[in-house]
Every structure is written in C-alpha cells, then in structure tokens.
Design a protein around this motif. Structure first.
Motif, short mmCIF file in Angstrom:
data_model
loop_
_atom_site.label_atom_id
_atom_site.label_comp_id
_atom_site.label_asym_id
_atom_site.label_seq_id
_atom_site.Cartn_x
_atom_site.Cartn_y
_atom_site.Cartn_z
N SER A 188 20.66 -5.45 -7.40
CA SER A 188 21.10 -5.29 -8.79
C SER A 188 21.14 -6.63 -9.50
CB SER A 188 22.48 -4.64 -8.84
OG SER A 188 22.44 -3.34 -8.34
N CYS A 189 21.65 -7.64 -8.83
CA CYS A 189 21.71 -8.99 -9.41
C CYS A 189 20.29 -9.51 -9.68
CB CYS A 189 22.45 -9.91 -8.45
SG CYS A 189 22.59 -11.61 -9.03
N CYS A 190 19.39 -9.28 -8.72
CA CYS A 190 18.00 -9.75 -8.87
C CYS A 190 17.32 -9.06 -10.05
CB CYS A 190 17.24 -9.46 -7.58
SG CYS A 190 15.53 -9.99 -7.62
N GLU A 191 17.55 -7.76 -10.17
CA GLU A 191 16.94 -7.03 -11.29
C GLU A 191 17.50 -7.53 -12.63
OE1 GLU A 191 17.78 -2.97 -10.21
OE2 GLU A 191 15.99 -2.84 -8.93
N ALA A 192 18.79 -7.81 -12.66
CA ALA A 192 19.40 -8.32 -13.90
C ALA A 192 18.82 -9.69 -14.24
CB ALA A 192 20.92 -8.40 -13.74
N ASN A 193 18.66 -10.54 -13.23
CA ASN A 193 18.07 -11.87 -13.46
C ASN A 193 16.63 -11.75 -13.94
OD1 ASN A 193 20.38 -13.29 -12.82
ND2 ASN A 193 19.79 -13.58 -10.67
N ARG B 48 13.24 -11.50 -20.86
CA ARG B 48 13.65 -11.62 -22.27
C ARG B 48 13.48 -13.06 -22.76
NH1 ARG B 48 17.98 -8.22 -20.62
NH2 ARG B 48 19.37 -10.01 -20.53
N MET B 49 13.83 -14.04 -21.91
CA MET B 49 13.67 -15.44 -22.31
C MET B 49 12.20 -15.78 -22.50
SD MET B 49 16.59 -17.26 -19.90
CE MET B 49 15.63 -18.69 -19.68
N PHE B 50 11.35 -15.26 -21.64
CA PHE B 50 9.92 -15.52 -21.76
C PHE B 50 9.38 -14.90 -23.05
CE2 PHE B 50 5.51 -14.23 -20.94
CZ PHE B 50 4.95 -15.48 -20.74
N GLU B 51 9.77 -13.67 -23.34
CA GLU B 51 9.31 -13.01 -24.57
C GLU B 51 9.80 -13.76 -25.81
OE1 GLU B 51 10.69 -8.96 -24.29
OE2 GLU B 51 9.18 -8.44 -22.78
N LYS B 52 11.03 -14.24 -25.73
CA LYS B 52 11.60 -14.98 -26.87
C LYS B 52 10.82 -16.28 -27.08
CE LYS B 52 16.25 -15.07 -28.00
NZ LYS B 52 17.64 -15.48 -27.76
N SER B 53 10.45 -16.96 -25.98
CA SER B 53 9.70 -18.21 -26.14
C SER B 53 8.28 -17.95 -26.64
CB SER B 53 9.65 -18.96 -24.80
OG SER B 53 8.81 -18.31 -23.88
N GLN B 54 7.71 -16.81 -26.35
CA GLN B 54 6.36 -16.49 -26.81
C GLN B 54 6.34 -16.16 -28.32
OE1 GLN B 54 3.42 -16.65 -25.12
NE2 GLN B 54 4.67 -17.54 -23.50
#
Length: 90
Positions: A71-76, A82-88
């Motif tokens: 669960s933690c891995c999926e959340a990360n 999301r961070m990658f999409e935001k930077s793109q």
C-alpha cells in the motif's frame, strides 16, 4: 484308569489356567506399552500443533506487513507519477 484321566484333566486345566494368567499379564503389559506410545504420540502431535499455530501467526504478521508495504509503495508510485505529470506541464 478313570483316576488317571481325571488327574490328567485337572493337571491340564491347571496348566491352562497358569498359561492364561501369564498371557493376561503379558497382555496387560502390552496394553500399558501401547497406552504409553499413544500418550507420547499425542504429546508430539500437540507440540506439532503449537508449532504450526505459531508459524501461522508469524505468516499472518508477515502477510500484514507485506500488504502495508505494498500500500505504501502504491501510494509513493502515485505521488511520483503526479509529480512527473506536474513537471511535464510546465
């Protein structure tokens, strides 16, 4: 002749009774041995069950920890995505 037959029958009966008593003692001894073996087997089975129960508890804890880590891995992964999409977008 009849006296000898009766003596033989009585003597034979006494021998049979004596042999029967001896085999009863042997039988009792064997029954005691079998009971002892059965009790030992039951003790071994009980110990095996306790060990299996302990192993199951350990496996359950490991499964819970693995699910929490997943669960933690999926959340990360979602956060990184999301961070990658935001930077793109910039």
């Amino acid at each position: 002749m009849t006296k000898n037959v009766w003596k033989g029958l009585i003597l034979g009966g006494l021998v049979a009774v004596a042999a029967g008593c001896a085999s009863n003692d042997d039988l009792r001894s064997e029954i005691a041995d079998v009971r002892s073996m059965a009790q030992d087997a039951q003790s071994t089975a009980n110990a095996a069950k306790r060990t299996a129960d302990s192993a199951q508890q350990t496996a359950d804890r490991a499964m819970k920890a693995a699910q929490e880590a997943k669960s933690c891995c999926e959340a990360n992964s979602k956060r990184i995505e999301r961070m990658f999409e935001k930077s793109q977008r910039k």
